[in-house]
Design a protein around this motif. Structure first.
Motif, short mmCIF file in Angstrom:
data_model
loop_
_atom_site.label_atom_id
_atom_site.label_comp_id
_atom_site.label_asym_id
_atom_site.label_seq_id
_atom_site.Cartn_x
_atom_site.Cartn_y
_atom_site.Cartn_z
N ILE A 166 -1.75 -1.17 2.15
CA ILE A 166 -1.52 0.21 1.72
C ILE A 166 -0.01 0.44 1.62
N PRO A 168 2.81 3.23 0.21
CA PRO A 168 3.36 4.43 -0.44
C PRO A 168 4.40 4.01 -1.47
N ILE A 189 -0.10 4.20 -3.12
CA ILE A 189 -0.30 5.62 -2.79
C ILE A 189 0.81 6.42 -3.46
N THR A 200 5.75 11.17 1.37
CA THR A 200 4.52 10.43 1.61
C THR A 200 3.31 11.34 1.60
N ASP A 201 2.28 10.92 0.90
CA ASP A 201 1.00 11.65 0.88
C ASP A 201 0.15 11.11 2.03
N ALA A 204 -3.68 11.17 1.56
CA ALA A 204 -4.17 10.12 0.66
C ALA A 204 -4.21 8.77 1.37
N VAL A 205 -3.23 8.52 2.25
CA VAL A 205 -3.21 7.26 3.01
C VAL A 205 -4.45 7.17 3.90
N LYS A 208 -7.67 6.67 2.00
CA LYS A 208 -7.82 5.30 1.50
C LYS A 208 -8.22 4.35 2.63
#
Length: 489
Positions: A166, A168, A189, A200-201, A204-205, A208
């Motif tokens: 993952i 960003p 991301i 940073t979202d 969303a992290v 996921k």
């Protein structure tokens, strides 16, 4: 010379003079002794004669420099060129052994000592820069991207089922390719726009992580130092997610050692959550030639695992360069450079804002980025699609290096992954812009000359005086150079 040789010298030179010379030598030896006993960066920098004496003492401990050495193996530290030998202070054997880059070499006690001391001194500097609880680090003769790959490959043995990383988004090719090279699938991301900043979202992290399943994720790959308007990732929140889901966390801290804010984020992330390793460049943080990085972390055994993953011996050049540099500067000298960098950031910010106002542009508001700044190029972008990229060419031909001009709508494919709005860290940033950074070693004259040349380029672009970014208006070139010399002096 040892005491016996000094004693023998008294037969040839007056004893009082010899003793005085011995005391001078003793001063050098006391500095070396303190370094060996404490393993920390000396507070005050050493003079070059002490450093060269120390390196010579290390070199003669290696077998290739033994008097009467007879080597019959395939790797005996033979060097054809005397110039090459002197360039490396005759420390030819490199560092590590075939199974561990941190292991001691029987043939090279001096080079091995150099390696151990460098890692110890660098660890001390990282602590002084703000990551107080770091437990282990080592210098690796690869730049940041390949060093990140080494971290990912080490994690592969711990998480054999994992296939995703993952990440960003940050539009920098080497950190993206580091994941591809290691054989993993990056899960990009997208950042969220907060004011002018790209952040940073976190939601969303975590979403996921739930979708993919924690066991299928090798790690979260976050970033501290970056080009504005992107700002350092929310390391504390990411570290908490990693701790909650038992997912490793690798931080790309490329040029973050020079920033107290970046180092604070790493320290806090490890305190509240999980950070397994953070990687930083030698050249960007310590002003040495490109080719080395530092891999550091809070779990000593994991950092040792990474060092053992490196196949074969390694070049000692990056370790030698950074050790010489830190011994020359001393801890106080390095801290002074960090202080000056921070002061220059404030100066660059205030002066770039003034210039932006003059040209009806805007210094983007990115308070969470402590190194990089961005100025909008909205007027250029609206008037001419090619004007933004042309500005970059104009600056380059005027010997302005490091400034990045970022147009809108650029598309780039990296390893079959297409990035829209490439270089801007998002698909569609609201405006084109120009980057400038206040990095370690920058001087006031660098800022002044940059602003002067940028001002002229913006005026020329607006008036359409230059047909191509590669063409220079030569009529006033001599006068420009004279003005720049005045600024420098």
């Amino acid at each position: 010379m040892n005491e016996e040789n000094f004693g023998s010298s008294e037969r040839l030179v007056t004893a009082a003079y010899v003793r005085q010379g011995a005391q001078g030598r003793r001063g050098h030896e006391l500095l070396v002794r303190a370094l060996l006993e404490q393993g920390k960066c000396p507070e005050d920098g050493w003079d070059e004669s002490t450093i060269e004496l120390f390196l010579h003492e290390l070199a003669i401990m290696d077998s290739n420099n033994f008097l009467g050495n007879c080597g019959v193996g395939e790797r005996e530290g033979r060097v054809a060129s005397g110039l090459v030998a002197r360039r490396h202070y005759r420390l030819i054997h490199g560092i590590g052994r075939s199974g561990d880059i941190s292991a001691v070499q029987p043939k090279a006690a001096g080079s091995s000592l150099l390696n151990k001391l460098t890692n110890s001194v660098v660890l001390d500097i990282i602590k002084q820069a703000g990551v107080r609880t770091v437990t282990n680090c080592f210098v690796v003769p690869m730049a940041t991207g390949m060093s990140l790959t080494l971290c990912f490959l080490t994690l592969r043995h711990k998480r054999p089922k994992a296939k995703y990383i993952i990440w960003p988004r940050i539009d920098q090719k080497s950190c993206f390719k580091s994941m591809i090279t290691a054989g993993f699938e990056p899960v990009v991301i997208e950042n969220v726009l907060e004011g002018d900043e790209l952040r940073t979202d976190i939601e969303a992290v975590e979403a996921k992580v739930r979708t993919l399943g924690a066991e299928n994720i090798l790690c979260v790959h976050s970033t501290t130092s970056c080009f504005a308007p992107r700002v350092p990732d929310r390391l504390e929140e990411l570290a908490i997610i990693c701790a909650n889901y038992d997912i490793p966390h690798i931080v790309n801290n490329a040029y973050g050692v020079q920033s107290s804010k970046c180092m604070h984020l790493i320290q806090q992330g490890s305190r509240v959550g999980r950070i397994d390793a953070f990687v930083q460049s030698l050249d960007k943080n310590f002003m040495v030639p490109v080719g080395g990085a530092i891999i550091a972390g809070f779990n000593e055994s994991f950092i040792q695992e990474i060092s053992k993953m490196y196949p074969g011996r390694a070049s000692a050049s990056p370790s030698l360069d950074v050790l010489i540099t830190l011994l020359s500067l001393g801890a106080s000298g390095y801290k002074q450079l960090l202080k000056e960098r921070k002061e220059m950031f404030s100066y660059l910010s205030s002066e770039l804002k003034k210039l932006a106002d003059i040209h009806n542009e805007r210094l983007l508001d990115t308070p969470h980025n402590p190194i990089s700044l961005a100025m909008s190029l909205k007027n250029l972008d609206e008037n001419n699609d090619a004007a933004v990229t042309q500005l970059g060419s104009m600056l380059f031909t005027r010997q302005v290096s490091g400034a990045r001009v970022v147009p809108r709508g650029s598309v780039q494919t990296v390893n079959n992954y297409t990035f829209k709005g490439f270089m801007s860290h998002t698909n569609d940033y609201p405006c084109a812009y120009l980057n400038a950074a206040s990095a370690i070693g920058i001087k006031k004259q660098d800022v002044d000359i940059f602003l002067k040349r940028l001002d002229k380029c913006l005026k020329a672009s607006r008036k359409g005086k230059e047909k191509s970014g590669n063409e220079i208006c030569t009529s006033n070139r001599g006068a420009e150079q004279l003005e720049d010399q005045k600024i420098q002096t």
